[in-house]
Design a protein around this motif. Structure first.
Motif, short mmCIF file in Angstrom:
data_model
loop_
_atom_site.label_atom_id
_atom_site.label_comp_id
_atom_site.label_asym_id
_atom_site.label_seq_id
_atom_site.Cartn_x
_atom_site.Cartn_y
_atom_site.Cartn_z
N VAL A 104 0.55 -1.37 0.24
CA VAL A 104 0.19 -0.30 -0.09
C VAL A 104 0.89 0.94 0.34
CG1 VAL A 104 -2.37 -0.71 0.74
CG2 VAL A 104 -0.40 0.08 2.31
N GLN A 105 2.51 0.98 0.07
CA GLN A 105 3.21 3.05 0.61
C GLN A 105 3.45 2.50 -1.13
OE1 GLN A 105 1.79 3.27 3.17
NE2 GLN A 105 3.08 4.07 4.24
N LEU A 112 -10.46 2.85 0.88
CA LEU A 112 -10.93 4.49 1.53
C LEU A 112 -11.39 3.26 2.49
CD1 LEU A 112 -12.36 6.74 2.98
CD2 LEU A 112 -14.31 6.47 0.98
N VAL A 113 -10.62 3.27 4.28
CA VAL A 113 -11.50 2.90 5.37
C VAL A 113 -12.22 3.31 6.03
CG1 VAL A 113 -10.56 0.96 7.45
CG2 VAL A 113 -9.22 1.58 4.81
N ILE A 129 -6.02 5.57 7.68
CA ILE A 129 -5.39 5.07 5.99
C ILE A 129 -4.05 4.36 6.92
CG2 ILE A 129 -3.38 6.79 5.30
CD1 ILE A 129 -5.79 7.83 4.43
N ALA A 130 -3.93 3.71 5.49
CA ALA A 130 -3.33 2.28 5.50
C ALA A 130 -1.30 3.46 5.57
CB ALA A 130 -3.17 1.59 4.36
N THR A 131 -0.70 2.73 6.73
CA THR A 131 -0.04 3.36 6.90
C THR A 131 1.17 2.00 6.49
OG1 THR A 131 0.45 3.14 9.33
CG2 THR A 131 -0.32 4.74 8.96
N GLU A 156 -6.43 6.19 12.17
CA GLU A 156 -6.93 7.51 11.93
C GLU A 156 -6.79 7.94 11.61
OE1 GLU A 156 -11.47 9.53 14.09
OE2 GLU A 156 -9.70 8.29 15.58
N SER A 157 -7.53 9.23 10.78
CA SER A 157 -6.84 10.55 10.19
C SER A 157 -8.46 11.47 10.22
CB SER A 157 -7.41 10.31 8.99
OG SER A 157 -6.81 11.54 7.95
#
Length: 178
Positions: A104-105, A112-113, A129-131, A156-157
């Motif tokens: 994912v990076q 979208l989660v 957001i996936a980090t 969380e964003s």
């Protein structure tokens, strides 16, 4: 004669009303939505999916994919008590599936989660957001069953600012590509 017609009409209305009031509806059974197609783990708890959808969004590119899954975060007791919806949704898309695993990076993945909780007819929405993490897809290039597995670390964003600690978000599901 008119009195007989009125009397007869009233008799019909009473008869229809009596028949309608005798109707016994079958006992309501609360539906439990489950596609039996996969599960996710979120905040150390396992949830079965109630929906998983995979589509080919670009008719000119048979390996384009768009996925949407939904898990119900309510307990069985909350479902039985008709507590308003509390869902975890994950939507992600690929212009073309050209690999088995996606980071994912490093990959161009639109996703979208969200956690959506309905309270007093107003949904509260938490975006994530996936980090870090990967998505692995066993693509059904010619149609048939397709399996997707993901292992993400999400945060969380809020207003595009990451808050809170990373949360493990993993899952596996299958769907049919027609």
């Amino acid at each position: 004669m008119i009195a007989n017609r009125i009397h007869f009409s009233l008799l019909i209305v009473v008869l229809v009303g009596a028949l309608a009031s005798c109707y016994k509806a079958p006992e309501f059974i609360n539906p439990v939505y489950s596609c039996e197609c996969g599960s996710v783990t979120f905040r150390d708890s396992l949830y079965n999916l109630k929906m998983a959808e995979a589509v080919v969004p670009d008719s000119l590119e048979p390996l384009s994919r768009s996925y949407h899954i939904v898990a119900d975060l309510r307990t069985p007791e909350e479902v039985d008590a008709h507590v308003p919806a509390h869902d975890l949704t994950f939507h992600f898309s690929f212009p073309v599936l050209d690999s088995l695993m996606y980071d994912v990076q490093q990959e161009d993945i639109q996703y979208l989660v969200q956690v959506i909780k309905h309270v007093d007819d107003l949904p509260t929405i938490q975006d994530y957001i996936a980090t870090a993490g990967t998505i692995e897809i066993d693509a059904a290039a010619n149609g048939g069953e397709e399996t997707v597995e993901f292992n993400l670390s999400i945060r969380e964003s809020v207003d595009s600012i990451l808050v809170g600690e990373p949360v493990a978000f993993t899952g596996i599901f299958t769907d049919i590509i027609e």
